[in-house]
Design a protein around this motif. Structure first.
Motif, PDB file in Angstrom:
ATOM      1  N   GLU A 263       5.017  -6.416  -6.498  1.00  0.00           N
ATOM      2  CA  GLU A 263       5.315  -5.191  -6.501  1.00  0.00           C
ATOM      3  C   GLU A 263       4.438  -4.307  -7.330  1.00  0.00           C
ATOM      4  OE1 GLU A 263       9.682  -4.646  -6.728  1.00  0.00           O
ATOM      5  OE2 GLU A 263       9.853  -5.385  -4.730  1.00  0.00           O
ATOM      6  N   ALA A 265       1.710  -4.969  -8.788  1.00  0.00           N
ATOM      7  CA  ALA A 265       0.027  -4.940  -8.245  1.00  0.00           C
ATOM      8  C   ALA A 265      -0.038  -4.080  -7.142  1.00  0.00           C
ATOM      9  CB  ALA A 265      -0.284  -6.667  -8.075  1.00  0.00           C
ATOM     10  N   GLU A 266       1.190  -4.221  -6.151  1.00  0.00           N
ATOM     11  CA  GLU A 266       1.004  -3.589  -4.984  1.00  0.00           C
ATOM     12  C   GLU A 266       0.977  -2.079  -5.171  1.00  0.00           C
ATOM     13  OE1 GLU A 266       3.718  -5.200  -2.275  1.00  0.00           O
ATOM     14  OE2 GLU A 266       2.559  -7.104  -2.075  1.00  0.00           O
ATOM     15  N   SER A 267       1.922  -1.597  -6.052  1.00  0.00           N
ATOM     16  CA  SER A 267       2.303  -0.195  -6.215  1.00  0.00           C
ATOM     17  C   SER A 267       1.108   0.659  -6.871  1.00  0.00           C
ATOM     18  CB  SER A 267       3.483  -0.025  -7.062  1.00  0.00           C
ATOM     19  OG  SER A 267       3.141  -0.550  -8.413  1.00  0.00           O
TER      20      SER A 267
END
Lengths: 365, 258
Positions: A263, A265-267
């Protein structure tokens, strides 16, 4: 109740030392209680029974450079079997006068491996170095150009073949395993099913049957006249086999990662590829270094199974020396000798993995 | 400390719309977690979301950067609507900073590397420039001296401040905080809240899920109370705390304010 207020802070003290020195250690570890004392004494007795006779056999009574005649008279080990057949065990049927070529190829390979030990050396020039080195090794082994005599790959054998199969097998199986593990975790159902099928099918059969398939069944499906090199086919079988096992170990590492890492990294807008490459895989692969290395070690030893499809690796050349009537009966010496080779290979792998683990966990808790 | 453009905390947010959520629903399996959320967030507006656990407040802000997918209604962030288009999602995520309850720093990277990862790989900023920015924000959260350490060597409060700096390095238009102080030891809560207050002074658009009512009173333009997946009440902090209207809000406030 009386109020309590500390009047002065407690001083910092050194930890207590229980018992120091060798005698303290021996008493604490070997002779604490009747059970451990008995075990210690029994072990010492056993060592006394085994070690001196072995030492006598291997060194004091042994012969090193005699012919097979001398060996028959010796009471100890006959290391002459190695001395007299050394070049055949190491190089197999490679033309005798050309032995410097596989020797040089092996030295380049070992040199490259040794230089690559240090992670600070990992850059694109080392990558070019590997590509150049591999190409050069291929030229050395095959010949046919630069005035080198052409040597058919059917004549390759011994230690160069073992090293070739294992170094290429392991370095190619590792990325394959990582890709398979990612595929198995994928949200795309087709890809996921393919990877699961692949992993389960390959893990469901022994390596020997894969080697048989690649050497006997696979050529039947090829159009007439088209043949693949036998070594290449064995190599591919080893890669496919080891890759499936590595995939499962890597999957374990991926499952050990917390959702929060994905999360985070994705955010920040990292895409799937970058999330995996920069955040997830560096951590997941590090967690699974120990099981990965044990797979690599067992794959290294499994390369000796290629004897059953008649490739002359180190084990097979040794066995064929033993089937020579002159040297029959000296299998202990010969097998101890190749055991040393395999041990050196495995031990340096496990040693390196520990070094890598230590370096990678620096500064982390 | 770097002197920042200070803004009067009482100033009204701008009229420009930053985030628009219309009749948004979300289910976890059969469970209807968000039941028709309507919310407009303006530029520079600071919103505190509170409510009992399981009320959907975390899920709400996680929908804004698509860590959770909504199943009905619309979410528009800075003019871009969240759909299944992964490129658009990544673009929105790059503009929306998120701070997590458990920090979620990358343990295998140093503090500076944590901060430069996004700018270098998403924004394609040159490394030297990214490091300069990272140091600027580390100083801002009062932690520059830890730059070369690993997250595991820092205290919880320090890690959370690094996490805030990491989000700021992406130069986001909105910051989402998902219970940023809930996992911290009591003595570390203040250092994190102080950083968030400084951020508020600089006019950052913020949505904060928290139970820190002192923070809500001093910083928020609006306090929202959520329960059973709905926004039950939303008001200015003064009215929200002094004069709650809804029964459930009154009950909730009586339970948390002793």
């Amino acid at each position: 109740m009386q109020a309590y207020v500390q009047d002065k802070p407690a001083p910092e003290l050194k930890p207590p030392i229980a018992q120091v020195g060798v005698i303290g250690w021996v008493r604490n570890n070997l002779f604490n209680g009747w059970f451990n004392s008995t075990l210690t004494i029994l072990t010492l007795l056993l060592l006394w029974k085994v070690v001196p006779p072995f030492f006598e056999w291997a060194f004091l009574d042994s012969v090193w450079t005699t012919t097979h005649e001398g060996c028959k008279e010796a009471t100890g080990a006959c290391w002459s079997i190695i001395y007299r057949n050394f070049r055949f065990i190491i190089f197999g049927f490679y033309p005798y006068e050309q032995h410097w070529r596989p020797l040089l190829a092996m030295l380049i390979l070992i040199g490259l491996l040794f230089y690559s030990r240090d992670r600070t050396h990992w850059n694109k020039y080392l990558g070019y170095g590997w590509i150049l080195g591999l190409a050069f090794m291929g030229v050395l082994m095959r010949g046919g150009i630069l005035g080198l005599e052409h040597v058919e790959s059917t004549q390759w054998g011994g230690l160069p073949l073992t090293l070739l199969l294992s170094v290429f097998g392991l370095t190619a199986a590792y990325p394959l395993g990582v890709i398979l593990a990612l595929g198995r975790q994928s949200k795309l159902p087709g890809l996921k099913v393919l990877c699961v099928l692949y992993i389960e099918l390959i893990r469901g059969v022994p390596l020997i049957s894969l080697l048989f398939m690649s050497s006997i069944i696979f050529p039947l499906f090829l159009p007439e006249g088209l043949t693949f090199n036998k070594i290449l086919r064995a190599q591919v079988a080893i890669i496919l086999f080891t890759g499936a096992y590595i995939a499962e170990v890597v999957r374990g590492g991926l499952q050990g990662m917390s959702r929060g890492q994905y999360e985070a990294a994705e955010s920040m807008g990292l895409n799937y590829y970058l999330t995996m490459r920069l955040v997830i895989l560096p951590q997941a692969l590090k967690i699974v270094i120990p099981p990965t290395v044990s797979i690599l070690i067992s794959a290294f030893k499994d390369t000796s199974l290629v004897v059953i499809i008649a490739l002359w690796d180190l084990l097979k050349t040794t066995q064929s020396v033993l089937s020579n009537p002159e040297w029959m009966g000296f299998s202990r010496e010969a097998y101890i000798f190749i055991a040393i080779f395999y041990f050196l290979g495995c031990f340096s792998m496990s040693n390196y993995s520990r070094k890598l683990e230590r370096e990678l966990s620096e500064g982390e808790r | 400390m770097i002197e920042a453009a200070s803004e009067d905390l009482k100033a009204r947010p701008s009229e420009e719309v930053m985030i628009e959520i219309k009749d948004m629903h979300k289910w976890f399996g059969e469970f209807h977690v968000l039941r028709g959320i309507d919310l407009t967030v303006h530029k520079k507006e600071r919103i505190v979301v509170c409510g009992p656990s399981g009320s959907g407040k975390s899920t709400l802000i996680r929908c804004i950067n698509r860590l959770e997918e909504h199943q009905r209604g619309r979410i528009i962030v800075d003019g871009l609507e969240l759909t299944n288009d992964i490129k658009k999602i990544e673009k929105i995520r790059a503009e929306v900073g998120m701070v997590f309850q458990h920090f979620n720093l990358f343990p295998h990277l140093t503090i500076v590397e944590n901060l430069t990862l996004g700018p270098i790989w998403v924004r394609k900023v040159p490394k030297a420039e990214a490091e300069e920015t990272a140091m600027y924000y580390l100083e801002k959260v009062h932690i520059a001296e830890q730059a070369q350490k690993y997250p595991g060597q820092l205290s919880g409060g320090q890690q959370q401040r690094v996490a805030i700096a990491r989000s700021l390095c992406m130069n986001p238009k909105v910051m989402l905080f998902d219970e940023p102080t809930s996992a911290l030891d009591p003595e570390m809560i203040k250092e994190v809240l102080d950083v968030m207050i400084e951020l508020a002074h600089e006019g950052m658009t913020m949505i904060v899920v928290t139970h820190e009512m002192g923070f809500a009173k001093s910083v928020a333009h609006r306090v929202l109370f959520m329960d059973f997946g709905q926004i039950v009440e939303g008001n200015t902090p003064v009215d929200f705390f002094e004069n709650p209207q809804h029964e459930r809000t009154k009950l909730f406030l009586s339970q948390i304010l002793h």
